[in-house]
Design an enzyme around this catalytic site. Sequence first.
Site, mmCIF file in Angstrom:
data_model
loop_
_atom_site.group_PDB
_atom_site.id
_atom_site.type_symbol
_atom_site.label_atom_id
_atom_site.label_comp_id
_atom_site.label_asym_id
_atom_site.label_seq_id
_atom_site.Cartn_x
_atom_site.Cartn_y
_atom_site.Cartn_z
ATOM 1 N N THR A 24 0.812 -1.216 0.000
ATOM 2 C CA THR A 24 0.000 0.000 0.000
ATOM 3 C C THR A 24 0.843 1.263 0.000
ATOM 4 O OG1 THR A 24 -1.811 -1.128 1.152
ATOM 5 C CG2 THR A 24 -1.765 1.270 1.297
ATOM 6 N N ASP A 30 -0.716 -7.091 4.561
ATOM 7 C CA ASP A 30 -1.489 -8.331 4.675
ATOM 8 C C ASP A 30 -0.640 -9.514 5.141
ATOM 9 O OD1 ASP A 30 -3.793 -7.054 3.965
ATOM 10 O OD2 ASP A 30 -3.858 -7.815 1.918
ATOM 11 N N ASP A 42 1.783 -7.126 -4.509
ATOM 12 C CA ASP A 42 0.717 -6.926 -3.539
ATOM 13 C C ASP A 42 0.910 -8.054 -2.530
ATOM 14 O OD1 ASP A 42 -1.768 -7.384 -2.154
ATOM 15 O OD2 ASP A 42 -2.740 -6.087 -3.603
ATOM 16 N N SER A 43 1.071 -7.733 -1.249
ATOM 17 C CA SER A 43 1.540 -8.762 -0.321
ATOM 18 C C SER A 43 0.565 -9.919 -0.149
ATOM 19 C CB SER A 43 1.883 -8.157 1.043
ATOM 20 O OG SER A 43 0.727 -7.808 1.768
#
Length: 337
Positions: A13, A91, A58-59
Amino acid sequence: MTSKILIIYTGGTIGMAPSDAGYKPQSHFADLVKTSLNSTVYKTLAPFDMIELDTLIDSANIQLHHWTDLAKLISDHYDDYAGFVILHGTDTMAYTASALSFMLNGLDKPVILTGSQIPLIQPRSDATNNLLNAVAFAREPRIHEVCVLFDNQLLRGNRATKVHTSALRAFDSPSCKPIGHAGIDIEYRANTALPAKPKDFIIPTLTPSVSQLVLYPGISNAVIDAALLDPTVKGVVMSSFGAGNPPDSNEHLMASLATASARGVIIVNITLCHAGEVIQGAYATGETLNALGIIAGADMTAEAAFTKLTVLLSSGMSQEAIRSQLTQSICGELSNA
Protein backbone atom coordinates in the site's frame (compact mmCIF):
# COMPACT_ATOMS: atom_id res chain seq x y z
CA MET A 1 31.10 2.31 10.76
CA THR A 2 28.71 3.35 8.02
CA SER A 3 25.28 4.72 8.93
CA LYS A 4 23.96 4.09 5.43
CA ILE A 5 20.65 2.19 5.27
CA LEU A 6 19.44 -0.04 2.47
CA ILE A 7 15.72 0.39 1.77
CA ILE A 8 14.13 -2.47 -0.16
CA TYR A 9 10.81 -1.63 -1.80
CA THR A 10 8.71 -4.74 -2.49
CA GLY A 11 5.36 -3.08 -3.18
CA GLY A 12 2.39 -2.81 -0.86
CA THR A 13 0.00 0.00 0.00
CA ILE A 14 2.80 2.45 0.83
CA GLY A 15 3.66 2.83 -2.86
CA MET A 16 0.27 2.20 -4.42
CA ALA A 17 -1.81 4.52 -6.55
CA PRO A 18 -5.50 4.38 -7.47
CA SER A 19 -6.53 2.62 -10.68
CA ASP A 20 -9.82 1.62 -12.26
CA ALA A 21 -9.40 -1.77 -10.57
CA GLY A 22 -8.46 -0.37 -7.15
CA TYR A 23 -5.08 0.37 -5.59
CA LYS A 24 -2.06 -1.12 -7.39
CA PRO A 25 1.69 -1.02 -6.62
CA GLN A 26 3.57 1.64 -8.58
CA SER A 27 7.19 1.57 -9.69
CA HIS A 28 9.88 4.27 -9.21
CA PHE A 29 9.22 4.56 -5.50
CA ALA A 30 12.52 6.37 -4.87
CA ASP A 31 11.32 9.24 -7.08
CA LEU A 32 7.96 9.24 -5.33
CA VAL A 33 9.63 9.59 -1.91
CA LYS A 34 11.80 12.45 -3.12
CA THR A 35 8.88 14.40 -4.56
CA SER A 36 6.46 13.64 -1.71
CA LEU A 37 8.66 14.67 1.23
CA ASN A 38 9.87 18.19 1.81
CA SER A 39 13.64 18.64 1.56
CA THR A 40 14.18 18.83 5.32
CA VAL A 41 12.34 15.58 5.98
CA TYR A 42 13.94 13.87 3.00
CA LYS A 43 17.43 14.70 4.30
CA THR A 44 16.74 12.80 7.53
CA LEU A 45 16.63 9.59 5.50
CA ALA A 46 20.18 10.07 4.24
CA PRO A 47 22.46 8.32 3.75
CA PHE A 48 20.53 5.51 2.10
CA ASP A 49 20.30 3.43 -1.03
CA MET A 50 17.10 1.94 -2.38
CA ILE A 51 16.50 -1.28 -4.27
CA GLU A 52 13.15 -1.79 -5.95
CA LEU A 53 12.06 -5.30 -6.88
CA ASP A 54 11.71 -5.87 -10.61
CA THR A 55 8.21 -7.23 -10.07
CA LEU A 56 6.34 -5.44 -7.31
CA ILE A 57 4.13 -7.48 -5.01
CA ASP A 58 0.72 -6.93 -3.54
CA SER A 59 1.54 -8.76 -0.32
CA ALA A 60 -1.59 -10.91 -0.58
CA ASN A 61 0.29 -12.57 -3.46
CA ILE A 62 3.45 -13.34 -1.45
CA GLN A 63 5.06 -16.70 -2.20
CA LEU A 64 7.72 -18.72 -0.37
CA HIS A 65 10.39 -17.84 -2.93
CA HIS A 66 9.94 -14.13 -2.14
CA TRP A 67 11.17 -14.80 1.41
CA THR A 68 14.25 -16.57 0.11
CA ASP A 69 14.89 -13.76 -2.38
CA LEU A 70 14.67 -11.11 0.35
CA ALA A 71 16.92 -13.06 2.71
CA LYS A 72 19.53 -13.48 -0.04
CA LEU A 73 19.30 -9.79 -0.92
CA ILE A 74 20.06 -8.83 2.67
CA SER A 75 22.80 -11.44 2.96
CA ASP A 76 24.46 -10.23 -0.26
CA HIS A 77 24.53 -6.61 0.98
CA TYR A 78 24.97 -7.35 4.65
CA ASP A 79 28.43 -5.89 5.14
CA ASP A 80 27.68 -2.68 3.24
CA TYR A 81 24.95 -1.16 5.42
CA ALA A 82 24.22 -0.34 9.04
CA GLY A 83 20.71 -1.71 8.76
CA PHE A 84 17.88 -2.58 6.41
CA VAL A 85 14.32 -1.36 5.88
CA ILE A 86 11.88 -3.49 3.90
CA LEU A 87 8.78 -1.72 2.58
CA HIS A 88 6.07 -4.35 2.42
CA GLY A 89 2.32 -4.73 2.21
CA THR A 90 0.56 -5.22 5.52
CA ASP A 91 -1.49 -8.33 4.67
CA THR A 92 1.42 -10.77 4.97
CA MET A 93 4.06 -8.56 6.61
CA ALA A 94 4.03 -10.68 9.78
CA TYR A 95 4.65 -13.84 7.73
CA THR A 96 7.60 -12.24 5.94
CA ALA A 97 9.06 -10.83 9.15
CA SER A 98 8.81 -14.24 10.81
CA ALA A 99 10.33 -16.08 7.85
CA LEU A 100 13.26 -13.66 7.66
CA SER A 101 13.90 -13.95 11.40
CA PHE A 102 14.45 -17.70 11.06
CA MET A 103 16.59 -17.46 7.92
CA LEU A 104 18.70 -14.52 9.16
CA ASN A 105 19.48 -15.99 12.57
CA GLY A 106 22.40 -14.30 14.32
CA LEU A 107 21.83 -10.76 13.04
CA ASP A 108 24.02 -8.06 14.53
CA LYS A 109 22.12 -5.21 12.88
CA PRO A 110 18.45 -4.30 12.40
CA VAL A 111 16.10 -5.48 9.67
CA ILE A 112 12.93 -3.39 9.95
CA LEU A 113 9.74 -4.08 8.01
CA THR A 114 7.18 -1.34 7.58
CA GLY A 115 4.52 -0.10 5.21
CA SER A 116 1.34 1.89 5.54
CA GLN A 117 -2.40 1.71 5.68
CA ILE A 118 -2.77 4.75 3.41
CA PRO A 119 -0.58 5.22 0.29
CA LEU A 120 2.19 7.81 0.48
CA ILE A 121 0.56 9.95 -2.22
CA GLN A 122 -2.79 10.14 -0.43
CA PRO A 123 -3.88 12.75 2.18
CA ARG A 124 -3.43 11.72 5.84
CA SER A 125 -1.02 8.98 4.88
CA ASP A 126 0.79 7.18 7.67
CA ALA A 127 3.56 6.27 5.23
CA THR A 128 5.93 9.16 6.03
CA ASN A 129 5.85 8.56 9.77
CA ASN A 130 6.38 4.82 9.39
CA LEU A 131 9.22 5.26 6.91
CA LEU A 132 11.08 7.84 9.01
CA ASN A 133 10.74 5.79 12.19
CA ALA A 134 11.80 2.59 10.46
CA VAL A 135 14.95 4.28 9.16
CA ALA A 136 15.69 5.69 12.62
CA PHE A 137 15.42 2.24 14.22
CA ALA A 138 17.43 0.70 11.37
CA ARG A 139 20.35 2.87 12.51
CA GLU A 140 20.10 1.63 16.12
CA PRO A 141 23.22 -0.56 16.60
CA ARG A 142 21.77 -2.30 19.65
CA ILE A 143 19.00 -3.96 17.63
CA HIS A 144 20.00 -7.44 16.46
CA GLU A 145 16.81 -8.83 14.98
CA VAL A 146 14.00 -8.58 12.45
CA CYS A 147 11.27 -6.16 13.56
CA VAL A 148 7.98 -4.69 12.41
CA LEU A 149 7.62 -0.93 12.82
CA PHE A 150 4.08 0.38 12.63
CA ASP A 151 2.29 3.37 14.17
CA ASN A 152 5.28 4.27 16.37
CA GLN A 153 5.61 0.75 17.82
CA LEU A 154 8.64 -1.46 17.20
CA LEU A 155 7.62 -5.13 17.51
CA ARG A 156 9.65 -8.32 17.31
CA GLY A 157 9.01 -9.58 13.81
CA ASN A 158 8.16 -13.16 14.73
CA ARG A 159 5.78 -11.98 17.49
CA ALA A 160 3.84 -9.49 15.37
CA THR A 161 0.46 -10.17 13.84
CA LYS A 162 -1.94 -8.00 11.88
CA VAL A 163 -4.94 -7.22 14.07
CA HIS A 164 -6.90 -4.56 12.20
CA THR A 165 -7.84 -4.03 8.57
CA SER A 166 -8.07 -0.25 8.64
CA ALA A 167 -6.72 1.22 11.90
CA LEU A 168 -3.34 2.93 11.66
CA ARG A 169 -2.18 0.67 14.51
CA ALA A 170 -2.61 -2.40 12.34
CA PHE A 171 -0.19 -4.67 14.22
CA ASP A 172 0.10 -6.01 17.72
CA SER A 173 2.38 -8.37 19.60
CA PRO A 174 0.07 -9.94 22.18
CA SER A 175 2.61 -12.15 23.93
CA CYS A 176 5.71 -9.95 23.72
CA LYS A 177 6.04 -6.31 24.73
CA PRO A 178 7.18 -3.80 22.09
CA ILE A 179 10.96 -3.41 21.97
CA GLY A 180 10.82 0.23 20.97
CA HIS A 181 8.59 3.26 20.67
CA ALA A 182 8.86 6.40 18.56
CA GLY A 183 7.60 9.42 20.44
CA ILE A 184 9.35 12.73 20.85
CA ASP A 185 12.45 10.57 21.18
CA ILE A 186 13.26 7.21 19.63
CA GLU A 187 12.98 4.86 22.61
CA TYR A 188 14.74 1.51 22.50
CA ARG A 189 13.94 -0.98 25.27
CA ALA A 190 17.11 -2.98 25.64
CA ASN A 191 15.63 -5.27 28.28
CA THR A 192 13.10 -6.72 25.82
CA ALA A 193 15.42 -7.01 22.80
CA LEU A 194 17.51 -9.97 21.71
CA PRO A 195 21.24 -10.03 22.48
CA ALA A 196 23.73 -10.30 19.64
CA LYS A 197 24.90 -13.81 18.80
CA PRO A 198 27.07 -15.42 16.11
CA LYS A 199 25.81 -15.08 12.55
CA ASP A 200 24.11 -18.28 11.41
CA PHE A 201 22.14 -17.48 8.29
CA ILE A 202 20.22 -20.43 6.85
CA ILE A 203 18.63 -19.51 3.52
CA PRO A 204 17.24 -22.68 1.95
CA THR A 205 15.01 -23.02 -1.07
CA LEU A 206 11.67 -23.10 0.70
CA THR A 207 9.32 -25.88 -0.30
CA PRO A 208 5.51 -25.73 0.14
CA SER A 209 5.18 -28.71 2.49
CA VAL A 210 3.35 -27.16 5.47
CA SER A 211 -0.41 -26.90 5.80
CA GLN A 212 -2.55 -25.09 8.37
CA LEU A 213 -5.51 -26.78 10.02
CA VAL A 214 -7.87 -24.41 11.83
CA LEU A 215 -10.28 -26.34 14.06
CA TYR A 216 -13.90 -25.26 14.42
CA PRO A 217 -17.10 -26.92 15.65
CA GLY A 218 -18.44 -29.31 13.03
CA ILE A 219 -15.22 -29.37 10.97
CA SER A 220 -15.67 -31.61 7.91
CA ASN A 221 -13.67 -34.74 7.15
CA ALA A 222 -12.67 -33.23 3.81
CA VAL A 223 -11.00 -30.24 5.49
CA ILE A 224 -9.20 -32.54 7.93
CA ASP A 225 -8.00 -34.85 5.17
CA ALA A 226 -6.73 -32.00 2.99
CA ALA A 227 -4.52 -30.69 5.78
CA LEU A 228 -3.31 -33.95 7.32
CA LEU A 229 -3.42 -36.73 4.75
CA ASP A 230 -2.11 -35.10 1.57
CA PRO A 231 1.11 -37.05 0.80
CA THR A 232 3.01 -33.82 -0.04
CA VAL A 233 2.42 -32.46 3.47
CA LYS A 234 5.39 -32.85 5.84
CA GLY A 235 4.31 -30.41 8.53
CA VAL A 236 1.03 -29.08 9.90
CA VAL A 237 0.26 -26.08 12.08
CA MET A 238 -2.97 -26.90 13.91
CA SER A 239 -4.90 -24.09 15.60
CA SER A 240 -6.96 -25.57 18.43
CA PHE A 241 -9.23 -24.33 21.19
CA GLY A 242 -8.14 -22.66 24.41
CA ALA A 243 -4.94 -24.07 25.90
CA GLY A 244 -4.47 -26.45 22.98
CA ASN A 245 -7.56 -28.63 23.10
CA PRO A 246 -8.91 -30.56 20.10
CA PRO A 247 -12.43 -31.99 19.87
CA ASP A 248 -11.28 -35.48 20.86
CA SER A 249 -14.78 -36.89 20.33
CA ASN A 250 -14.23 -36.30 16.60
CA GLU A 251 -13.00 -39.78 15.76
CA HIS A 252 -12.01 -38.89 12.20
CA LEU A 253 -9.86 -35.98 13.37
CA MET A 254 -8.09 -38.03 16.02
CA ALA A 255 -7.52 -40.96 13.66
CA SER A 256 -6.17 -38.63 10.97
CA LEU A 257 -3.81 -36.97 13.46
CA ALA A 258 -2.54 -40.42 14.46
CA THR A 259 -2.12 -41.49 10.82
CA ALA A 260 -0.25 -38.32 9.86
CA SER A 261 2.00 -38.47 12.92
CA ALA A 262 2.78 -42.14 12.27
CA ARG A 263 3.94 -41.39 8.73
CA GLY A 264 6.32 -38.70 9.99
CA VAL A 265 4.29 -35.50 9.59
CA ILE A 266 5.41 -32.97 12.20
CA ILE A 267 2.36 -31.36 13.79
CA VAL A 268 2.58 -28.18 15.87
CA ASN A 269 -0.37 -27.21 18.02
CA ILE A 270 -1.06 -23.51 18.62
CA THR A 271 -4.03 -21.74 20.18
CA LEU A 272 -6.84 -19.95 18.42
CA CYS A 273 -6.79 -17.40 21.25
CA HIS A 274 -5.33 -13.96 20.62
CA ALA A 275 -2.93 -14.33 23.56
CA GLY A 276 -1.68 -16.98 25.95
CA GLU A 277 -0.04 -20.31 25.28
CA VAL A 278 -0.73 -23.94 24.55
CA ILE A 279 -0.39 -26.19 27.57
CA GLN A 280 -1.07 -29.69 26.29
CA GLY A 281 -2.26 -31.84 29.14
CA ALA A 282 -3.99 -29.13 31.14
CA TYR A 283 -7.16 -30.90 29.97
CA ALA A 284 -7.60 -34.53 29.00
CA THR A 285 -8.32 -33.54 25.40
CA GLY A 286 -4.86 -31.98 25.13
CA GLU A 287 -3.14 -34.93 26.80
CA THR A 288 -4.33 -37.05 23.88
CA LEU A 289 -2.12 -34.93 21.60
CA ASN A 290 0.92 -35.56 23.79
CA ALA A 291 0.40 -39.29 23.31
CA LEU A 292 0.41 -38.78 19.53
CA GLY A 293 3.72 -36.87 19.59
CA ILE A 294 2.17 -33.57 18.58
CA ILE A 295 4.32 -30.60 19.59
CA ALA A 296 2.89 -27.88 21.81
CA GLY A 297 3.55 -24.57 20.08
CA ALA A 298 3.47 -22.57 23.34
CA ASP A 299 2.71 -18.93 22.48
CA MET A 300 3.94 -18.84 18.89
CA THR A 301 1.81 -16.86 16.48
CA ALA A 302 0.35 -18.67 13.49
CA GLU A 303 2.78 -16.75 11.27
CA ALA A 304 5.80 -17.76 13.35
CA ALA A 305 4.76 -21.41 13.64
CA PHE A 306 4.12 -21.72 9.89
CA THR A 307 7.34 -20.03 8.79
CA LYS A 308 9.53 -21.71 11.43
CA LEU A 309 8.27 -25.15 10.41
CA THR A 310 8.66 -24.28 6.72
CA VAL A 311 12.26 -23.09 7.13
CA LEU A 312 13.25 -26.07 9.29
CA LEU A 313 11.69 -28.62 6.93
CA SER A 314 13.43 -26.97 3.97
CA SER A 315 16.84 -26.89 5.65
CA GLY A 316 17.64 -30.59 5.42
CA MET A 317 17.63 -31.21 9.18
CA SER A 318 16.67 -34.58 10.59
CA GLN A 319 13.19 -35.04 12.04
CA GLU A 320 14.68 -35.32 15.52
CA ALA A 321 16.56 -32.03 15.11
CA ILE A 322 13.47 -30.26 13.75
CA ARG A 323 11.31 -31.46 16.62
CA SER A 324 13.93 -30.25 19.08
CA GLN A 325 14.20 -26.84 17.41
CA LEU A 326 10.43 -26.40 17.48
CA THR A 327 10.44 -26.52 21.30
CA GLN A 328 13.32 -24.04 21.58
CA SER A 329 13.36 -20.31 20.99
CA ILE A 330 15.63 -19.71 18.00
CA CYS A 331 15.17 -15.94 17.84
CA GLY A 332 12.66 -14.88 20.45
CA GLU A 333 9.55 -16.50 18.98
CA LEU A 334 8.77 -18.39 22.21
CA SER A 335 8.44 -16.93 25.70
CA ASN A 336 9.32 -19.90 27.85
CA ALA A 337 11.89 -21.90 25.90
